[in-house]
Design a protein around this motif. Structure first.
Motif, short mmCIF file in Angstrom:
data_model
loop_
_atom_site.label_atom_id
_atom_site.label_comp_id
_atom_site.label_asym_id
_atom_site.label_seq_id
_atom_site.Cartn_x
_atom_site.Cartn_y
_atom_site.Cartn_z
N ASP A 99 32.97 -1.15 6.99
CA ASP A 99 33.26 -1.28 8.42
C ASP A 99 32.02 -1.02 9.26
OD1 ASP A 99 35.91 -1.86 7.93
OD2 ASP A 99 36.63 0.19 8.27
N LEU A 100 31.22 -0.02 8.87
CA LEU A 100 30.03 0.31 9.65
C LEU A 100 28.94 -0.75 9.51
CD1 LEU A 100 29.69 4.19 9.22
CD2 LEU A 100 30.84 2.87 11.02
N PHE A 101 28.81 -1.32 8.32
CA PHE A 101 27.86 -2.43 8.16
C PHE A 101 28.29 -3.63 9.00
CE2 PHE A 101 26.41 -0.40 4.09
CZ PHE A 101 25.07 -0.33 4.42
N ALA A 102 29.61 -3.89 9.05
CA ALA A 102 30.11 -4.99 9.86
C ALA A 102 29.88 -4.73 11.35
CB ALA A 102 31.60 -5.21 9.58
N LEU A 103 30.06 -3.47 11.77
CA LEU A 103 29.80 -3.11 13.16
C LEU A 103 28.32 -3.29 13.49
CD1 LEU A 103 30.69 -1.90 15.88
CD2 LEU A 103 30.25 0.37 14.90
N LEU B 225 26.77 -5.70 16.43
CA LEU B 225 26.04 -5.15 17.56
C LEU B 225 24.57 -5.57 17.58
CD1 LEU B 225 27.40 -1.49 17.75
CD2 LEU B 225 28.17 -3.51 19.03
N PHE B 226 23.92 -5.51 16.43
CA PHE B 226 22.47 -5.66 16.39
C PHE B 226 21.97 -6.77 15.47
CE2 PHE B 226 23.23 -1.07 17.32
CZ PHE B 226 22.82 -1.10 18.64
N GLY B 227 22.89 -7.52 14.85
CA GLY B 227 22.47 -8.64 14.03
C GLY B 227 22.39 -8.33 12.54
N GLU B 228 21.97 -9.33 11.80
CA GLU B 228 21.97 -9.25 10.34
C GLU B 228 20.81 -8.40 9.80
OE1 GLU B 228 24.15 -10.73 8.36
OE2 GLU B 228 25.15 -12.23 9.61
N ARG B 229 19.64 -8.54 10.41
CA ARG B 229 18.42 -7.98 9.84
C ARG B 229 18.31 -6.48 10.13
NH1 ARG B 229 13.10 -8.23 12.30
NH2 ARG B 229 11.45 -7.88 10.76
N MET B 230 18.17 -5.71 9.06
CA MET B 230 17.98 -4.27 9.18
C MET B 230 16.59 -3.91 8.65
SD MET B 230 21.68 -2.90 7.78
CE MET B 230 21.14 -1.18 7.85
N ASP C 64 19.93 -7.09 4.61
CA ASP C 64 20.89 -7.98 5.26
C ASP C 64 22.19 -7.23 5.48
OD1 ASP C 64 22.95 -9.94 5.70
OD2 ASP C 64 21.57 -11.47 4.99
N ALA C 65 22.54 -6.94 6.74
CA ALA C 65 23.75 -6.18 7.04
C ALA C 65 25.01 -6.92 6.58
CB ALA C 65 23.83 -5.90 8.54
N GLY C 66 25.01 -8.24 6.72
CA GLY C 66 26.17 -9.00 6.29
C GLY C 66 26.38 -8.91 4.79
N GLU C 67 25.29 -9.01 4.05
CA GLU C 67 25.39 -8.92 2.59
C GLU C 67 25.86 -7.53 2.16
OE1 GLU C 67 22.41 -9.20 -1.29
OE2 GLU C 67 21.89 -10.23 0.57
N LEU C 68 25.35 -6.50 2.82
CA LEU C 68 25.77 -5.14 2.50
C LEU C 68 27.23 -4.92 2.84
CD1 LEU C 68 22.59 -3.25 3.70
CD2 LEU C 68 23.42 -3.39 1.35
N ALA C 69 27.70 -5.51 3.94
CA ALA C 69 29.11 -5.39 4.31
C ALA C 69 30.01 -6.02 3.25
CB ALA C 69 29.36 -6.04 5.68
N ARG C 70 29.55 -7.15 2.71
CA ARG C 70 30.35 -7.83 1.68
C ARG C 70 30.31 -7.10 0.33
NH1 ARG C 70 28.02 -12.17 4.53
NH2 ARG C 70 26.25 -12.27 3.10
N SER C 71 29.24 -6.38 0.07
CA SER C 71 29.10 -5.70 -1.22
C SER C 71 29.81 -4.36 -1.25
CB SER C 71 27.62 -5.49 -1.55
OG SER C 71 27.01 -4.60 -0.64
N THR C 72 30.22 -3.84 -0.10
CA THR C 72 30.99 -2.61 -0.04
C THR C 72 32.44 -2.96 0.26
OG1 THR C 72 30.34 -2.38 2.29
CG2 THR C 72 29.04 -1.18 0.67
#
Length: 242
Positions: free
Chosen positions: A52-56, A60-65, A83-91
């Motif tokens: 949820d936090l990676f998706a947030l 808010l701030f985009g894919e690139r971390m 990649d925040a999107g990739e991390l969101a999908r992997s958790t």
């Protein structure tokens, strides 16, 4: 970042200033799941909260971390992107709510820890013992029930391994090779802390924008926050040209 949430995010930031890290993580989780009660959020598995936090963060701030990490061998600063999107999908939610472990005559059922379990255990002098007391559903040795605090070290390690396999998203660990010396450095990525740091910087920038526009035009804070970020930036550029 949608302008309609700017005021809510500022309220989240303001409330979190006086909170411990666990309180800030809960505030961020509430922002990720609007309308969900704190008790419900605290009962979720840790991996689900991290997703949820990676998706947030992505919203808010985009894919690139951007991440900076010091090499554990030579001390060189390493900078890289995630990649925040990739991390969101992997958790996400664990495969099972509980795990069963059989080890050296022991038969253990262990509930996958939730957010509230880890928060409570962190406040205890012996976090591992506290977590066992909260999450061991049953412990049997040769047919006899045994209290959780009597589990030997080997069984405790086996339980930790089984829980990590069931909820891998609860522990996002980076393993980075240093470009200078080639040594590998392992570090945990704490998304709640990372996201709070970004929210803090964003909030202070927004408050500065509010101050400058209120001074220049006499607008109220709600009026300024109602502007889209693009229009707000354009008005700030006009102020700078005067």
């Amino acid at each position: 970042m949608t302008n309609t949430r700017a005021a809510e995010l500022l309220t989240t930031w303001e409330t979190g200033l006086a909170q411990a890290p666990s309180g800030r993580a809960l505030l961020l989780h509430r922002a990720a799941r609007p309308g969900t009660g704190g008790e419900t959020l605290s009962a979720l598995p840790v991996g689900e909260r991290e997703a949820d936090l990676f998706a947030l963060r992505r919203a808010l701030f985009g894919e690139r971390m951007q991440v900076r990490l010091g090499c554990s061998a030579c001390g060189e600063d390493m900078e890289f992107d995630l990649d925040a999107g990739e991390l969101a999908r992997s958790t996400g939610a664990p495969s099972e709510p509980s795990v069963q472990v059989a080890e050296d005559g022991w038969e253990i059922e262990f509930r996958v820890p939730g957010v509230a379990d880890l928060t409570a255990a962190a406040r205890h002098p012996d976090p591992r013992r506290a977590l066992l007391a909260r999450c061991v559903v049953s412990a049997v040795r040769d047919g006899v029930d045994v209290p959780a605090d009597a589990l030997p070290e080997t069984v405790q390690r086996r339980l930790a391994e089984a829980a990590q396999q069931a909820d891998p998203g609860a522990d996002v660990t980076l393993n980075v090779n240093c470009p200078e010396c080639g040594a590998a450095t392992r570090a945990e990525l704490d998304i709640a802390s990372y996201l709070w740091t970004e929210l803090d910087a964003w909030a202070r920038d927004v408050l500065l924008d509010v101050h400058l526009l209120a001074t220049a035009y006499g607008w109220s804070e709600p009026e300024i926050l109602a502007l889209s970020p693009l229009r707000r930036r354009y008005y700030l550029e006009l102020c700078a040209d005067v």
